[in-house]
Design an enzyme around this catalytic site. Structure first.
Site, PDB file in Angstrom:
ATOM      1  N   ASN A   8       0.812  -1.202  -0.048  1.00  0.00           N
ATOM      2  CA  ASN A   8      -0.011   0.149  -0.152  1.00  0.00           C
ATOM      3  C   ASN A   8       0.899   1.155  -0.096  1.00  0.00           C
ATOM      4  O   ASN A   8       1.553   1.432   1.026  1.00  0.00           O
ATOM      5  CB  ASN A   8      -0.814   0.085   1.480  1.00  0.00           C
ATOM      6  CG  ASN A   8      -1.539   1.253   1.365  1.00  0.00           C
ATOM      7  OD1 ASN A   8      -1.895   2.173   0.514  1.00  0.00           O
ATOM      8  ND2 ASN A   8      -2.397   1.379   2.519  1.00  0.00           N
ATOM      9  N   TRP A   9       1.116   1.807  -0.964  1.00  0.00           N
ATOM     10  CA  TRP A   9       2.052   2.897  -1.322  1.00  0.00           C
ATOM     11  C   TRP A   9       1.516   4.346  -0.740  1.00  0.00           C
ATOM     12  O   TRP A   9       2.211   5.185  -0.599  1.00  0.00           O
ATOM     13  CB  TRP A   9       2.440   3.204  -2.755  1.00  0.00           C
ATOM     14  CG  TRP A   9       3.240   2.204  -3.312  1.00  0.00           C
ATOM     15  CD1 TRP A   9       3.619   0.883  -2.695  1.00  0.00           C
ATOM     16  CD2 TRP A   9       3.790   2.023  -4.468  1.00  0.00           C
ATOM     17  NE1 TRP A   9       4.324   0.159  -3.506  1.00  0.00           N
ATOM     18  CE2 TRP A   9       4.591   0.771  -4.862  1.00  0.00           C
ATOM     19  CE3 TRP A   9       3.530   2.950  -5.757  1.00  0.00           C
ATOM     20  CZ2 TRP A   9       5.202   0.324  -5.825  1.00  0.00           C
ATOM     21  CZ3 TRP A   9       4.029   2.522  -6.830  1.00  0.00           C
ATOM     22  CH2 TRP A   9       5.007   1.199  -7.009  1.00  0.00           C
ATOM     23  N   LYS A  10       0.155   4.313  -0.470  1.00  0.00           N
ATOM     24  CA  LYS A  10      -0.340   5.463   0.223  1.00  0.00           C
ATOM     25  C   LYS A  10      -0.419   6.638  -0.520  1.00  0.00           C
ATOM     26  O   LYS A  10      -0.220   6.277  -1.895  1.00  0.00           O
ATOM     27  CB  LYS A  10       0.104   5.735   1.837  1.00  0.00           C
ATOM     28  CG  LYS A  10      -0.064   4.314   2.588  1.00  0.00           C
ATOM     29  CD  LYS A  10       0.004   4.592   4.060  1.00  0.00           C
ATOM     30  CE  LYS A  10      -0.011   3.261   4.624  1.00  0.00           C
ATOM     31  NZ  LYS A  10      -0.099   3.506   5.994  1.00  0.00           N
ATOM     32  N   HIS A  57      -9.496   1.488   5.011  1.00  0.00           N
ATOM     33  CA  HIS A  57      -8.144   1.770   5.818  1.00  0.00           C
ATOM     34  C   HIS A  57      -8.340   2.465   6.920  1.00  0.00           C
ATOM     35  O   HIS A  57      -9.193   3.273   6.701  1.00  0.00           O
ATOM     36  CB  HIS A  57      -7.178   2.058   4.581  1.00  0.00           C
ATOM     37  CG  HIS A  57      -5.840   2.020   5.345  1.00  0.00           C
ATOM     38  ND1 HIS A  57      -5.158   3.055   6.357  1.00  0.00           N
ATOM     39  CD2 HIS A  57      -4.740   1.225   5.207  1.00  0.00           C
ATOM     40  CE1 HIS A  57      -3.901   2.660   6.754  1.00  0.00           C
ATOM     41  NE2 HIS A  57      -3.622   1.600   5.935  1.00  0.00           N
ATOM     42  N   GLU A  59      -6.784   4.944   7.878  1.00  0.00           N
ATOM     43  CA  GLU A  59      -6.620   6.140   7.559  1.00  0.00           C
ATOM     44  C   GLU A  59      -7.911   6.965   7.099  1.00  0.00           C
ATOM     45  O   GLU A  59      -7.966   8.187   7.263  1.00  0.00           O
ATOM     46  CB  GLU A  59      -5.435   6.210   6.525  1.00  0.00           C
ATOM     47  CG  GLU A  59      -4.082   6.217   7.633  1.00  0.00           C
ATOM     48  CD  GLU A  59      -2.939   5.523   6.766  1.00  0.00           C
ATOM     49  OE1 GLU A  59      -2.901   5.661   5.702  1.00  0.00           O
ATOM     50  OE2 GLU A  59      -2.051   5.038   7.399  1.00  0.00           O
ATOM     51  N   GLU A  76      -4.974  -4.799  10.872  1.00  0.00           N
ATOM     52  CA  GLU A  76      -3.971  -3.694  10.871  1.00  0.00           C
ATOM     53  C   GLU A  76      -4.269  -2.985  12.354  1.00  0.00           C
ATOM     54  O   GLU A  76      -5.129  -1.822  12.287  1.00  0.00           O
ATOM     55  CB  GLU A  76      -4.072  -2.714   9.611  1.00  0.00           C
ATOM     56  CG  GLU A  76      -3.920  -3.131   8.507  1.00  0.00           C
ATOM     57  CD  GLU A  76      -3.148  -2.249   7.435  1.00  0.00           C
ATOM     58  OE1 GLU A  76      -2.418  -2.430   6.790  1.00  0.00           O
ATOM     59  OE2 GLU A  76      -4.162  -1.164   7.247  1.00  0.00           O
ATOM     60  N   GLY A  94       2.811   2.536  10.751  1.00  0.00           N
ATOM     61  CA  GLY A  94       3.763   3.602  10.645  1.00  0.00           C
ATOM     62  C   GLY A  94       4.716   4.159  11.790  1.00  0.00           C
ATOM     63  O   GLY A  94       5.253   5.090  11.982  1.00  0.00           O
ATOM     64  N   SER A 131       3.911  -2.129  10.460  1.00  0.00           N
ATOM     65  CA  SER A 131       5.163  -2.189  10.557  1.00  0.00           C
ATOM     66  C   SER A 131       5.716  -3.440  10.475  1.00  0.00           C
ATOM     67  O   SER A 131       6.503  -3.796  11.046  1.00  0.00           O
ATOM     68  CB  SER A 131       5.512  -1.392  12.060  1.00  0.00           C
ATOM     69  OG  SER A 131       5.113  -0.395  12.251  1.00  0.00           O
ATOM     70  N   GLY A 191       2.979  -0.885   4.271  1.00  0.00           N
ATOM     71  CA  GLY A 191       3.007   0.374   4.108  1.00  0.00           C
ATOM     72  C   GLY A 191       4.485   1.044   3.769  1.00  0.00           C
ATOM     73  O   GLY A 191       5.087   0.609   2.648  1.00  0.00           O
ATOM     74  N   GLY A 192       5.150   1.360   4.783  1.00  0.00           N
ATOM     75  CA  GLY A 192       6.751   1.927   4.652  1.00  0.00           C
ATOM     76  C   GLY A 192       7.639   0.965   3.902  1.00  0.00           C
ATOM     77  O   GLY A 192       8.274   1.357   2.891  1.00  0.00           O
TER      78      GLY A 192
END
Ligand code: 13P
Length: 267
Positions: A22-24, A108, A110, A180, A186, A226, A247-248
């Site tokens: 997930n590149w956000k 998600h 977010e 999640e 993150g 993470s 993510g990251g």
């Protein structure tokens, strides 16, 4: 020599591991192509792991072109439930399908947190995704406050049951659920394997109640929060952890590839 039924059964894993990036809100269209080409070139070709890249909307088309002929699949990060209409700034399931997306991340944390998405709205999106043959990756997870208050499983139950309300049994195996924990996204704070497996097993139980044992055993449940090359092998070895939503660590080819390889190495 003919294979015995026992051999046949053991050679077919119940659930193929899935690693989704997930590149956000990261990467321009041009940067996205560079990254996805690196990932695709180095991905194992005898895929026993399904790999999905979810770039921002603006990079879907260029990434789809870059992935032509590749086993790496394309996903979006969100969509609107209506098929078309006066929804300024929104994107429909049909628009995503037209760009060769096969997955879509929905609900998600977010989106829930910053855009006030409710379970009912997320459920509309899940149903609309199925209608357009898009596989939803339904995200669920508790906040730190909820975990500390001891209501984690209650929160997860509500999000899973409301999110999947009205999903027919015959299509439910294409759904993916991503657990999640919000406090792990993150932050570098990963859930312990025991914490993660407990919630994943609980989600499997909810899916069993909703769709029956046979179908629940086929639905992938991903861990997100993470996940890194250092903690992935242990997480991915858990019975009910069928992959990761990253993510990251998905923003750099090397770490994402290490996660794919970690999933491929799980027996
Ligand atoms: P991080 O891997 O950066 O914690 O993000 C997880 C996530 O939100 C994936 O959807």
């Amino acid at each position: 020599m003919t294979a015995t039924p026992f051999q046949t059964m053991t050679s077919i894993p119940m659930r193929k591991k899935l690693i989704a990036g997930n590149w956000k809100m990261n990467k321009t269209s041009a940067d996205a192509v560079l990254l996805v080409k690196d990932i695709d070139a180095a991905s194992p070709k005898d895929q026993n792991v399904e790999v999905v890249i979810c770039p921002p909307f603006t990079a879907l088309e260029s990434v789809a072109r870059a992935l032509e002929g590749s086993a790496v699949k394309l996903g979006a990060q969100n969509m609107h439930p209506e098929p078309s209409g006066a929804y300024t700034g929104e994107i429909s399931a049909a628009m995503l399908r037209a760009l060769f997306a096969s997955y879509v991340i929905l609900g998600h944390s977010e989106r829930r947190m910053y855009f006030k998405e409710t379970d009912a709205f997320i459920n509309q999106k899940v149903l609309a995704a199925f209608k357009s043959q898009l596989k939803p990756i339904l995200c669920v997870g508790e906040t730190l406050q909820e975990r500390e208050a001891g209501v984690t499983l209650k929160v997860i139950q509500t999000q899973v049951e409301r999110g999947l309300q009205g999903v027919a049994r015959d299509i439910a195996t294409s759904a993916v659920v991503a657990y999640e924990p919000v406090w792990a996204i993150g932050t570098g704070k990963v859930a312990t394997t025991a914490q993660a497996q407990e919630v994943h097993a609980f989600i499997r139980g909810l899916l069993t109640n909703l769709f029956g044992e046979a179908i629940a055993q086929k639905i992938r449940i991903l861990y997100g929060g993470s996940m890194k090359p250092a903690n992935a092998p242990e997480l991915l070895a858990q019975t009910d952890i069928d992959g990761g939503l990253i993510g990251g660590a998905s923003l750099e080819a090397r770490s994402f590839l290490e996660l794919i390889n970690a999933a491929a190495a799980v027996k």
